[in-house]
Design a protein around this motif. Structure first.
Motif, PDB file in Angstrom:
ATOM      1  N   LEU A  79       0.867  -1.179   0.000  1.00  0.00           N
ATOM      2  CA  LEU A  79       0.000   0.000   0.000  1.00  0.00           C
ATOM      3  C   LEU A  79       0.899   1.223   0.000  1.00  0.00           C
ATOM      4  CD1 LEU A  79      -2.612  -0.888   2.748  1.00  0.00           C
ATOM      5  CD2 LEU A  79      -3.144  -0.250   0.407  1.00  0.00           C
ATOM      6  N   VAL A  80       0.659   2.148  -0.932  1.00  0.00           N
ATOM      7  CA  VAL A  80       1.463   3.362  -1.010  1.00  0.00           C
ATOM      8  C   VAL A  80       0.567   4.577  -0.810  1.00  0.00           C
ATOM      9  CG1 VAL A  80       3.093   4.710  -2.365  1.00  0.00           C
ATOM     10  CG2 VAL A  80       3.030   2.216  -2.639  1.00  0.00           C
ATOM     11  N   ASP A  81       0.840   5.305   0.273  1.00  0.00           N
ATOM     12  CA  ASP A  81       0.140   6.549   0.591  1.00  0.00           C
ATOM     13  C   ASP A  81       0.945   7.673  -0.058  1.00  0.00           C
ATOM     14  OD1 ASP A  81      -0.938   8.858   1.742  1.00  0.00           O
ATOM     15  OD2 ASP A  81      -1.219   7.908   3.698  1.00  0.00           O
ATOM     16  N   LEU A  82       0.344   8.365  -1.005  1.00  0.00           N
ATOM     17  CA  LEU A  82       1.036   9.374  -1.815  1.00  0.00           C
ATOM     18  C   LEU A  82       0.939  10.788  -1.257  1.00  0.00           C
ATOM     19  CD1 LEU A  82      -0.305   7.915  -5.123  1.00  0.00           C
ATOM     20  CD2 LEU A  82       2.126   8.024  -4.533  1.00  0.00           C
ATOM     21  N   ARG A  83       0.328  10.960  -0.103  1.00  0.00           N
ATOM     22  CA  ARG A  83       0.144  12.309   0.441  1.00  0.00           C
ATOM     23  C   ARG A  83       1.468  12.870   0.955  1.00  0.00           C
ATOM     24  NH1 ARG A  83      -4.007  11.468   4.908  1.00  0.00           N
ATOM     25  NH2 ARG A  83      -2.851   9.519   5.097  1.00  0.00           N
ATOM     26  N   GLU A  88      -2.312  13.684   6.980  1.00  0.00           N
ATOM     27  CA  GLU A  88      -2.874  13.878   8.315  1.00  0.00           C
ATOM     28  C   GLU A  88      -4.068  12.969   8.483  1.00  0.00           C
ATOM     29  OE1 GLU A  88      -4.048  17.990   8.447  1.00  0.00           O
ATOM     30  OE2 GLU A  88      -5.633  17.702   6.995  1.00  0.00           O
ATOM     31  N   GLY A  89      -4.443  12.740   9.725  1.00  0.00           N
ATOM     32  CA  GLY A  89      -5.637  11.961  10.007  1.00  0.00           C
ATOM     33  C   GLY A  89      -5.430  10.466  10.067  1.00  0.00           C
ATOM     34  N   GLY A  90      -4.209  10.015   9.795  1.00  0.00           N
ATOM     35  CA  GLY A  90      -3.908   8.595   9.843  1.00  0.00           C
ATOM     36  C   GLY A  90      -3.673   8.020   8.464  1.00  0.00           C
ATOM     37  N   THR A  91      -3.294   6.759   8.457  1.00  0.00           N
ATOM     38  CA  THR A  91      -2.997   6.054   7.217  1.00  0.00           C
ATOM     39  C   THR A  91      -3.467   4.611   7.357  1.00  0.00           C
ATOM     40  OG1 THR A  91      -1.248   5.674   5.579  1.00  0.00           O
ATOM     41  CG2 THR A  91      -0.632   5.365   7.887  1.00  0.00           C
TER      42      THR A  91
END
Length: 184
Positions: A79-83, A88-91
């Motif tokens: 899983l890649v979080d691009l932010r 913010e707010g978690g992942t």
């Protein structure tokens, strides 16, 4: 090489790319102090080609089913979080954070790490997965095609982190650093 070692290398690549990005921004900001007119800034992705491929989509329901069924992020899929600035707010539990703005040039290295670890599914998301998520998943899908790899798949998480975080308690339980105030 273990997946833990591969992820360490991916984080190192991210740090290097982020450092280079900041350094070049500082140089550009001071390179022509005589210019006083504001210049319309292009979006960050304008420097890169548009993806040729529309990546597959995975619904939050399907991803949750994988996770509850025993599939593990970082082992069975990535899983890649691009932010970046809006991180913010978690992942989603098990995600790695690779901001989209520094991703394009690292795709070959990231592909090498993930293919060495025999990762079959790479799932990309941002706030809504309508911009960065789709773009990154498409770039990675293009690269997978160029490598003639028929076993790895690049996917976009439908609805992004916003869809996940507002999907209900079963989704929130699968988040790290969840902050309810951000999602109200």
């Amino acid at each position: 090489m273990t997946l833990k070692g591969l992820l360490f290398n991916a984080k190192l690549l991210y740090r290097i790319a982020n450092y280079c990005s900041k350094s070049s921004s500082a140089i550009m900001a001071t390179s022509n102090p005589s210019v006083s007119e504001p210049v319309a800034e292009k979006p960050w992705h304008a420097a890169y080609p548009a993806p040729k491929t529309t990546a597959a989509v995975i619904t939050r329901e399907s991803l949750l089913s994988w996770m509850l069924g025993g599939k593990v992020a970082g082992k069975d899929f990535v899983l890649v979080d691009l932010r970046r600035t809006d991180f913010e707010g978690g992942t989603i539990r098990g995600s790695i954070n690779l901001p989209a703005q520094s991703l394009y040039s690292t795709i070959p290295s990231l592909y090498a790490l993930l293919s060495t670890a025999a990762i079959r599914n790479v799932i990309w998301y941002c706030g809504s997965s309508r911009g960065r998520g789709n773009r990154a998943a498409g770039w990675f899908a293009d690269y997978i095609k160029e490598q003639n790899n028929t076993e790895m798949e690049s996917r976009t998480l439908e609805g992004g982190i916003k869809g996940w975080a507002t999907g209900g308690d079963e989704y929130v339980r699968m988040m790290d650093e969840y902050d309810a105030a951000v999602w109200k």
